[in-house]
Design an enzyme around this catalytic site. Structure first.
Site, PDB file in Angstrom:
ATOM      1  N   GLN A 162      34.850  39.595  -1.337  1.00  0.00           N
ATOM      2  CA  GLN A 162      34.460  39.670  -2.753  1.00  0.00           C
ATOM      3  C   GLN A 162      33.540  40.852  -3.046  1.00  0.00           C
ATOM      4  O   GLN A 162      33.046  40.977  -4.162  1.00  0.00           O
ATOM      5  CB  GLN A 162      33.772  38.363  -3.189  1.00  0.00           C
ATOM      6  CG  GLN A 162      34.637  37.124  -3.043  1.00  0.00           C
ATOM      7  CD  GLN A 162      35.809  37.086  -4.024  1.00  0.00           C
ATOM      8  OE1 GLN A 162      35.841  37.821  -5.010  1.00  0.00           O
ATOM      9  NE2 GLN A 162      36.787  36.230  -3.743  1.00  0.00           N
ATOM     10  N   HIS A 198      32.934  30.624   1.809  1.00  0.00           N
ATOM     11  CA  HIS A 198      34.335  30.231   1.615  1.00  0.00           C
ATOM     12  C   HIS A 198      34.758  29.511   2.901  1.00  0.00           C
ATOM     13  O   HIS A 198      34.278  29.849   3.988  1.00  0.00           O
ATOM     14  CB  HIS A 198      35.142  31.513   1.425  1.00  0.00           C
ATOM     15  CG  HIS A 198      36.574  31.331   1.013  1.00  0.00           C
ATOM     16  ND1 HIS A 198      37.536  30.928   1.892  1.00  0.00           N
ATOM     17  CD2 HIS A 198      37.191  31.525  -0.178  1.00  0.00           C
ATOM     18  CE1 HIS A 198      38.699  30.882   1.268  1.00  0.00           C
ATOM     19  NE2 HIS A 198      38.524  31.230  -0.004  1.00  0.00           N
TER      20      HIS A 198
END
Lengths: 123, 404
Positions: B199, B119
């Site tokens: 996550q 990310h």
């Protein structure tokens, strides 16, 4: 039920201004980096009027439809008239698109303005 | 997990005839009434600033805020509540490490290692650190399925490596990365390991001691908690010795006109009035998740992933990105042939199905797996159902029919 307004679907399915112009007076391209939409306008000016305008548009359906519809709106107009076309103009011409997709549609206006502003800086 | 749906007011929303199908949980989850009511109670009954007043309300608020650190520490297997630092989000947690530890540790000519799968929040802070330190940033490449190329990783992690920063699970493909392999490589060369756990913590049993990393970062809003609260966990001895990040109130023990002494952990890293209510809301979210059991959360998401994978791959105009389902958890990114991801998302929205489209804040990964223009992404959580996957598939078929 159609996903997008008829006006949008018409320009997605049968774009009238796609392609390029070999002897264009000005050319400009830009994109939305976040989604990868890309748009290039080719514009031929005659006697201060937009005689012909074509686009190479890649991206989502809204961005491609807007590119084509805005070309239709700009063709035949004077450079000054075309420069006064706004984000709101393209959005209302498309007949209602969702708030989340505004940037997809307004890219067309930004690239058109970029192209026409180049006319003032020609050598 | 049908019974949990009752706890989520947002799931009662309808779009015309259709119920909301919320499949954008990798972006942010919904919040159960238990979390909403806990935060509401805090503002009604306990509202006060912390560690300042001697009056009853402030003492109560301080105690609740301190206990929130303990709650998080137990949840992720930290040795002490003092290792839990509340931040705004994962991004701020990673920036804290890059500034407070990276600046002191990384010198000219050194190397920082991260991966192509990250990310942007675990990529840009390291790009900036590399620029400040005149160090180089090296990337572990990914295979065509988005898994890490471990053979290359072994060459890229060298004695010059000071920091290895990687995600635990990809927010785009759901890939579960082999953290222990990377930790082993990093430890051999004495590098620190920074784990982006945004996550993973919400979706699976997670224990910092077992993983062997030095720092781990995650966000409250991706695990039923409120927005604006994030966590940085760090090994206690590192945090004790580390430099400070944001400075000002709360993070000092003594101030004079020449300088200041830093407060004890974790306050040294929590400058200014923190998100007190957010931390308390996150505690309530953890209570909720633990009552379900993280093994059950993982199993439920896996079953939805398998079902979605099977249904979407039966459509010959759908391309699914990422590894086999045994190497991933509940995220599925895909494209519909001839249809831009935004248009797929719009078709989904027309049926009340919320999915994300675009690069999902991981543009280099999109490019690496061959999705230059992004993907549409569905990501699952405890309240999702197979019926919602069916609605997704219905929308995908509409997108193809109308625009493909």
């Amino acid at each position: 039920m159609s996903l997008y307004p008829d006006k949008v679907m018409e320009h997605i399915k049968n774009p009238k201004h796609s392609g390029s112009i070999a002897n264009a007076t000005v050319v400009a391209d830009n994109g939305n980096p976040s989604c990868g939409d890309e748009l290039k306008y080719y514009i031929r000016i005659e006697n201060g009027l937009i005689a012909e305008i074509k686009h190479e548009a890649r991206g989502c359906a809204i961005s491609r439809a807007a590119a084509d519809l805005l070309a239709e709106m700009a063709e035949g107009k004077s450079v000054q008239e075309a420069l006064s076309l706004t984000h709101e103009d393209i959005i209302s011409a498309m007949g209602g698109i969702s708030e989340g997709r505004r940037a997809c549609a307004t890219l067309s206006v930004d690239v058109l303005q970029e192209a026409l502003n180049k006319l003032y800086n020609l050598p | 997990m049908k019974e949990v749906r009752e706890d989520f007011p947002t799931l009662k929303m309808r779009f015309g005839e259709r119920p909301l199908c919320y499949l954008d949980n990798a972006a942010t989850t919904l919040r159960p009434v238990q979390v909403i009511e806990c935060m509401d109670r805090f503002y009604r009954d306990c509202n006060a600033n912390i560690h300042r007043g001697i009056y009853h309300l402030s003492v109560k608020a301080s105690k609740m805020y301190d206990q929130a650190h303990e709650r998080v520490a137990r949840f992720i297997g930290a040795r002490s509540w003092k290792e839990i630092i509340f931040t705004r989000n994962t991004t701020e947690s990673i920036n804290l490490v890059a500034y407070a530890f990276g600046d002191a540790l990384v010198k000219e000519g050194d190397e920082i290692v991260t991966t192509v799968s990250e990310h942007h929040s675990n990529m840009i802070p390291w790009q900036r650190l590399a620029a400040r330190a005149r160090a180089s940033l090296r990337y572990i490449p990914v295979m065509p399925d988005g898994t890490l190329n471990l053979e290359e990783a072994r060459k890229i992690i060298t004695p010059r490596t000071r920091i290895v920063a990687l995600q635990h699970v990809s927010n785009v493909l759901g890939t579960v990365h082999p953290v222990s392999d990377i930790v082993e490589m990093a430890k051999k060369v004495g590098a620190l390991v920074v784990l982006d756990a945004a996550q993973s913590v919400p979706h699976m049993p997670f224990d910092v001691k077992e993983l062997g990393v030095d720092f781990a970062a995650f966000s409250g809003h991706k695990m039923l908690g409120p927005t604006g609260i994030g966590v940085l966990w760090g090994r206690g001895e590192l945090l004790e010795d580390g430099d400070v990040f944001l400075t000002g109130g709360s993070m000092i023990s003594e101030v004079n006109l020449e300088g200041a002494k830093w407060n004890t952990l974790p306050w040294k890293y929590e400058a200014g009035t923190p998100n007190i209510c957010g931390a308390i809301g996150l505690s309530a979210a953890i209570d909720y998740l633990e009552a379900i059991g993280l093994e059950n959360v993982l199993a439920h998401e896996k079953s939805l992933l398998e079902y979605a994978y099977e249904r979407l791959s039966s459509l010959d105009f759908v391309k699914i990105y990422g590894p086999r389902i045994d190497k991933r958890i509940g995220v599925i990114s895909f494209n519909v042939e001839g249809v831009h991801p935004h248009d797929v998302a719009q078709a989904c929205d027309s049926l009340g199905v919320a999915v994300r489209s675009g690069h999902h804040c991981a543009q280099p990964l999109s490019v690496a797996v061959g999705a230059k223009h992004g993907t549409a992404r569905a990501s699952f959580y405890i309240y999702n159902t197979k019926d919602e996957v069916d609605a997704l598939v219905e929308a995908v078929v509409i997108a193809k029919k109308e625009l493909g």
